[in-house]
Design an enzyme around this catalytic site. Structure first.
Site, PDB file in Angstrom:
ATOM      1  N   ARG A 177       0.924  -1.049  -0.054  1.00 32.77           N
ATOM      2  CA  ARG A 177       0.093  -0.285  -0.019  1.00 32.77           C
ATOM      3  C   ARG A 177       0.865   1.319  -0.118  1.00 32.77           C
ATOM      4  O   ARG A 177       2.103   1.370   0.568  1.00 32.77           O
ATOM      5  CB  ARG A 177      -0.835  -0.122   1.343  1.00 32.77           C
ATOM      6  CG  ARG A 177      -2.105  -1.044   1.172  1.00 32.77           C
ATOM      7  CD  ARG A 177      -2.927  -0.669  -0.136  1.00 32.77           C
ATOM      8  NE  ARG A 177      -3.825   0.572   0.251  1.00 32.77           N
ATOM      9  CZ  ARG A 177      -4.958   0.698   0.307  1.00 32.77           C
ATOM     10  NH1 ARG A 177      -5.720  -0.812   0.379  1.00 32.77           N
ATOM     11  NH2 ARG A 177      -5.723   1.634   0.521  1.00 32.77           N
ATOM     12  N   THR A 189       4.933  -8.236   6.204  1.00 33.31           N
ATOM     13  CA  THR A 189       4.886  -9.738   5.646  1.00 33.31           C
ATOM     14  C   THR A 189       5.735  -9.928   4.347  1.00 33.31           C
ATOM     15  O   THR A 189       6.234 -10.775   3.954  1.00 33.31           O
ATOM     16  CB  THR A 189       3.632 -10.231   5.910  1.00 33.31           C
ATOM     17  OG1 THR A 189       2.793  -9.410   5.272  1.00 33.31           O
ATOM     18  CG2 THR A 189       3.229 -10.554   7.145  1.00 33.31           C
ATOM     19  N   LYS A 226       8.306 -12.778   2.510  1.00 35.80           N
ATOM     20  CA  LYS A 226       7.950 -13.659   1.033  1.00 35.80           C
ATOM     21  C   LYS A 226       9.190 -13.354  -0.011  1.00 35.80           C
ATOM     22  O   LYS A 226       9.601 -14.126  -0.631  1.00 35.80           O
ATOM     23  CB  LYS A 226       6.532 -12.889   0.463  1.00 35.80           C
ATOM     24  CG  LYS A 226       5.466 -13.007   1.144  1.00 35.80           C
ATOM     25  CD  LYS A 226       4.159 -12.286   0.993  1.00 35.80           C
ATOM     26  CE  LYS A 226       3.090 -12.331   1.861  1.00 35.80           C
ATOM     27  NZ  LYS A 226       1.973 -11.256   1.547  1.00 35.80           N
TER      28      LYS A 226
HETATM   29  C1  GPK Z   1      -1.809  -2.601  10.246  1.00 40.96           C
HETATM   30  F1  GPK Z   1      -3.300  -1.156  11.438  1.00 40.96           F
HETATM   31  C2  GPK Z   1      -3.114  -1.902  10.093  1.00 40.96           C
HETATM   32  C3  GPK Z   1      -4.055  -1.663   9.298  1.00 40.96           C
HETATM   33  O1  GPK Z   1      -4.869  -1.209   9.259  1.00 40.96           O
HETATM   34  N1  GPK Z   1      -3.690  -2.620   7.966  1.00 40.96           N
HETATM   35  C4  GPK Z   1      -2.628  -3.262   7.915  1.00 40.96           C
HETATM   36  O2  GPK Z   1      -2.501  -4.006   6.974  1.00 40.96           O
HETATM   37  C5  GPK Z   1      -0.363  -4.150   8.706  1.00 40.96           C
HETATM   38  N2  GPK Z   1      -1.778  -3.534   8.931  1.00 40.96           N
HETATM   39  C6  GPK Z   1       0.676  -3.358   9.219  1.00 40.96           C
HETATM   40  O3  GPK Z   1       0.929  -2.334   8.606  1.00 40.96           O
HETATM   41  C7  GPK Z   1       1.866  -4.393   8.842  1.00 40.96           C
HETATM   42  O4  GPK Z   1       3.069  -4.019   9.260  1.00 40.96           O
HETATM   43  C8  GPK Z   1       1.604  -5.914   9.173  1.00 40.96           C
HETATM   44  O5  GPK Z   1       2.659  -6.825   8.804  1.00 40.96           O
HETATM   45  C9  GPK Z   1       0.196  -6.253   8.879  1.00 40.96           C
HETATM   46  O6  GPK Z   1      -0.761  -5.476   9.398  1.00 40.96           O
HETATM   47  C10 GPK Z   1      -0.330  -7.797   9.564  1.00 40.96           C
HETATM   48  O7  GPK Z   1       0.169  -7.804  10.972  1.00 40.96           O
END
Ligand code: GPK
Length: 841
Positions: free
Chosen positions: A568, A678, A682
């Protein structure tokens, strides 16, 4: 197990219950049957989409057989189950995954070839199930894969959005959003019209004492919306377990759809009521790491929590156990604070509907829930205004106040002199209007709270939840470092690498026990092996180059260093740092002599990712990347030395092509802002190197693979606060090399300089919150080191193999086992018998 079929008739059922295909001929017969009957197509009008549909339906039948058995087995075993509540499940495509998991991809490949199709073309027909934004949603999908593979009795609960995350197009360098209507043909879901829950909104609370002198609370005169279940099978890899993902869809309740209105000619308003109900599950909110407090979003949250909780409670009640055994049978994990209302809803069910005492109910609630935090960014922490909740969920607001009162009383008892503490830990923020802090409610209503990487789990204890560590002690807070499923992210996305690894370590067992990858280390000096390793990377780069050719219309040199940042678009993830670095490189190339240019390592900079539609700065970053690409890619001075590519509509299926093709990928967030990441895992698992900051899981990746195998740069998390302070109060100067980049932009090199003004002034004039300037030097120097390192291909391949060999820790299997042991207290189901039965037939 209970059955409606009388004992003496069960033989016929057993005789005819389908077994599922295993051979090529059986597969073809099933697929053709579906194409000709279910789809009413023929040999003469079977296009690739029809062939996909027939193949999917054939595999779906197979999954259903195992799925039914799994559900029976789990009911019969009567063990504790885990329910994973997530507003997002970013599943991607299902067919390839299903074929690999049941071990019949080659059968399908040969069968499809017989029927005149190439399996890759057929797989590519499938529409991604894109019910998520980014990392959080994809994590939920990896978790489902691991829970099934490890034979845990676990269900996912989510919403069945009619529109997933929007599709992204780039027009004139700008992002344009296109709605993602994905349900036209979705063979992977099963409507369960017999499984529904009526969910209430609005209305008012009536409290009275009944004839027996008991306090009764009733929530009445609300508006009712019906939740209907749609079930999606989730197959495990190499196991008969197929778990269930239950997604709720909203429609007007049949009582609600007003036939009186309808008949009296008020057709439009009757239809409007119906549409209003359907709106609840219509669309996924496209924000990542941001909350905007919209009423419809709160409605989605309650609708989904209420439906899921009633479903769970209904299942529990069938077991006829005592309420005190609830948390021996049920564990519920909250994926971020989005499902926090589930805590309140369970308390309401137990107290108002089942008549339990408050304390007894609260003990059950708090031993049932666990809460995972995914971010420390303040703008992402959910708060809902009290008036909004008061109006939509009046009874829930009362319960929240009661939870808060009891909690604050207990805090006051333990810390009688600390008045400030009470204000700081209160669920209610005393602002105008008052706000409910969902994370605090989630902490208070759960028995465990976890972060998603070591640094992040430390940070939540020392920053946003510091006061709760004081109140509860440190043991309530724990870490479970994220992981990814090696089935999709290695075996499916990179079949050749998976095969090469299997050939070296003797089997595909590493897909179930990723630590076995360490058996690769002895081969790091094996010449032949290294050659094959490098060839596979090259072939994956050729494939990405072809994708770029077909989607963008120009060619890139697959021999160049592929430098990739896909995720993103967000200021904290710092795609702007990357593109400023690219401009810096471009300027350097322009100023070189032809001889100097010859010594350079050619590079392709690939970007991809969506910006939230309302996130203006992120959209500006996309715009700049595209404009830089337009100029650089056609500059004859540059040629192959630098190409800048923005790939449109980054999603799971595109990631499966992009991830295996990287030499370097960028994980360059301001230290302390990326909870885990994550995609870093990968990329390394696919033999790519990383350029990264000491943030999130990068730190643990470094510890595992070794400092010599990663390119780290930039300031540390512990220094960020001081640096920011210095920007405002010190004699702060922007890095001079970065100033040159800004001058280049301001000259109009990349078109209308005004378009990028805010991006520059954010750094020069408004405090550079994300420390782009502070890290710029270190970033560029590290990129130079990467160029040098890449020139020694042999050493590079050694690093690549060594890193992969040490990635065992980052499987989501390890992660799920940790949750199961330390938070959920559940054990896998024994499926040995089932496997044996299957092997015999
Ligand atoms: C965290 F708070 C949030 C959100 O609203 N959306 C999102 O994708 C992500 N995240 C973190 O930004 C990543 O660092 C993390 O790896 C992922 O969540 C899974 O834990």
């Amino acid at each position: 197990v209970e059955s409606s079929i009388p004992e003496h008739m069960r033989e016929a059922w057993k005789k005819f219950s389908p077994k599922g295909f295993t051979t090529k001929d059986e597969f073809e017969s099933e697929a053709v049957k579906h194409i000709e009957t279910t789809l009413a197509r023929s040999l003469f009008n079977c296009d690739e989409l029809a062939a996909y549909s027939g193949t999917a339906l054939a595999f779906r039948d197979r999954l259903i057989i195992d799925w039914n058995k799994t559900q029976q087995r789990q009911s019969f075993a009567d063990q504790k189950r885990l329910y994973y509540l997530s507003l997002e499940f970013l599943m991607g495509r299902a067919l390839d995954n299903a074929m690999l998991n049941v071990g019949l991809k080659n059968v399908a490949k040969d069968g499809l070839a017989d029927l005149g199709f190439r399996i890759e073309d057929i797989i590519a027909q499938e529409h991604d199930a894109a019910l998520g934004n980014g990392g959080l949603g994809r994590l939920a999908a990896c978790f489902l894969d691991s829970m099934a593979t490890l034979n845990y009795a676990a269900w996912g609960y989510g919403l069945r959005y009619r529109y997933g995350i929007f599709k992204q197009e780039i027009q004139d360098g700008y992002q344009v959003e296109i709605p993602d209507y994905w349900l036209d043909f979705n063979p992977w879901e099963f409507p369960r019209h017999d499984v529904s829950v009526d969910v209430q909104f609005y209305g008012w609370v009536n409290k009275y004492t009944n004839d027996e002198g008991k306090q009764i609370v009733s929530w009445q005169d609300g508006e009712i919306v019906t939740a209907t279940a749609y079930d999606v099978p989730v197959p495990g890899y190499g196991t008969p377990t197929v778990n269930n993902l239950r997604l709720w869809s909203s429609k007007a309740s049949s009582g609600e759809f007003d036939f009186a209105k309808f008949n009296s000619g008020e057709y439009e308003s009757a239809v409007a009521d119906e549409q209003r109900a359907e709106t609840i599950s219509a669309v996924l909110y496209p924000n990542d790491n941001l909350e905007r407090g919209k009423e419809l979003r709160l409605k989605q949250q309650y609708f989904w929590c209420a439906a899921s909780l009633h479903d769970i409670v209904r299942r529990f009640k069938k077991s006829k156990r005592k309420w005190s055994e609830f948390s021996d049978q049920v564990a519920i994990q909250l994926n971020d604070t989005h499902p926090t209302l589930a805590i309140v809803e369970l308390q309401r069910i137990l107290v108002d509907m089942e008549g339990l005492g408050w304390d007894e109910a609260w003990t059950i609630v708090t031993s049932t829930f666990g809460y995972t935090n995914h971010t420390v960014l303040p703008e992402a922490l959910e708060k809902w205004s009290v008036p909004l909740i008061q109006n939509l969920l009046p009874r829930h607001l009362q319960i929240i106040y009661e939870i808060n009162l009891q909690f604050l009383q207990s805090v006051e008892k333990r810390f009688p002199k600390d008045r400030d503490l009470l204000g700081r830990v209160s669920i209610i923020e005393e602002s105008q209007p008052k706000m409910v802090r969902m994370a605090y409610l989630a902490i208070i209503g759960s028995h465990k709270v976890n972060g998603v990487a070591e640094l992040h789990s430390d940070l939540i204890k020392t920053t946003i939840f510091k006061d709760f560590v004081k109140v509860y002690g440190p043991d309530k807070f724990t870490n479970v470092t994220n992981g990814i499923t090696p089935r999709r992210w290695l075996h499916q996305a990179n079949p050749r690498l998976s095969e090469l690894i299997a050939s070296k370590i003797g089997s595909y067992e590493f897909l179930k026990d990723l630590t076995l990858l360490n058996k690769l280390e002895p081969f790091v000096d094996d010449k032949e092996f290294k050659k094959e390793w490098a060839e596979i990377k090259y072939a994956n780069k050729v494939r990405l180059a072809q994708h770029i050719q077909t989607t963008k219309g120009y060619s890139v040199n697959p021999k160049a260093l592929f430098d990739i940042q896909v995720k993103r678009i967000h200021e904290y993830k710092r795609q702007q740092l990357n593109i400023f670095g690219v401009i810096h490189r471009y300027m350097a190339i322009k100023s070189m002599s032809p001889e100097e240019r010859k010594k350079l390592v050619p590079r392709v900079s690939v970007f991809g990712g969506k910006a939230a539609p309302g996130y203006w700065m992120a959209k500006t970053i996309i715009h700049l990347i595209n404009k830089v690409g337009e100029v650089v890619n056609k500059d004859p001075d540059v040629g192959d030395l630098l190409k800048v590519v923005f790939l449109e509509d980054y999603n799971v299926s595109k990631a499966e092509i992009i991830v295996p093709a990287s030499d370097i990928s960028e994980h360059i967030s301001t230290a302390g802002t990326e909870a885990s990441g994550t995609s870093n895992m990968k990329f390394v698992l696919n033999g790519g190197m990383i350029i990264g900051t000491l943030d999130g899981a990068n730190i643990e990746i470094t510890r595992e693979i070794g400092e010599q195998n990663i390119f780290l740069f930039g300031n540390l998390s512990e220094d960020v606060e001081d640096l920011r302070h210095h920007h405002f109060y010190g004699d702060y100067k922007v890095n001079p090399e970065l100033v040159k980049v800004f001058d280049c932009i301001k000259k109009g090199t990349f078109g209308d300089e005004g378009a990028f003004g805010a991006l520059i002034s954010g750094i020069v004039e408004h405090g550079d919150y994300y420390l782009v300037s502070d890290d710029f030097n270190s970033y560029c120097q590290t990129q130079d080191l990467i160029d040098e390192a890449y020139k020694d291909q042999d050493a590079w391949v050694t690093k690549s193999i060594t890193s992969v060999a040490r990635m065992g820790f980052f499987t989501s299997d390890r992660c799920i086992n940790e949750y199961a042991d330390t938070i959920w207290n559940i054990e896998p189901l024994d499926v040995a018998e089932e496997k044996e039965v299957r092997a015999r037939t």
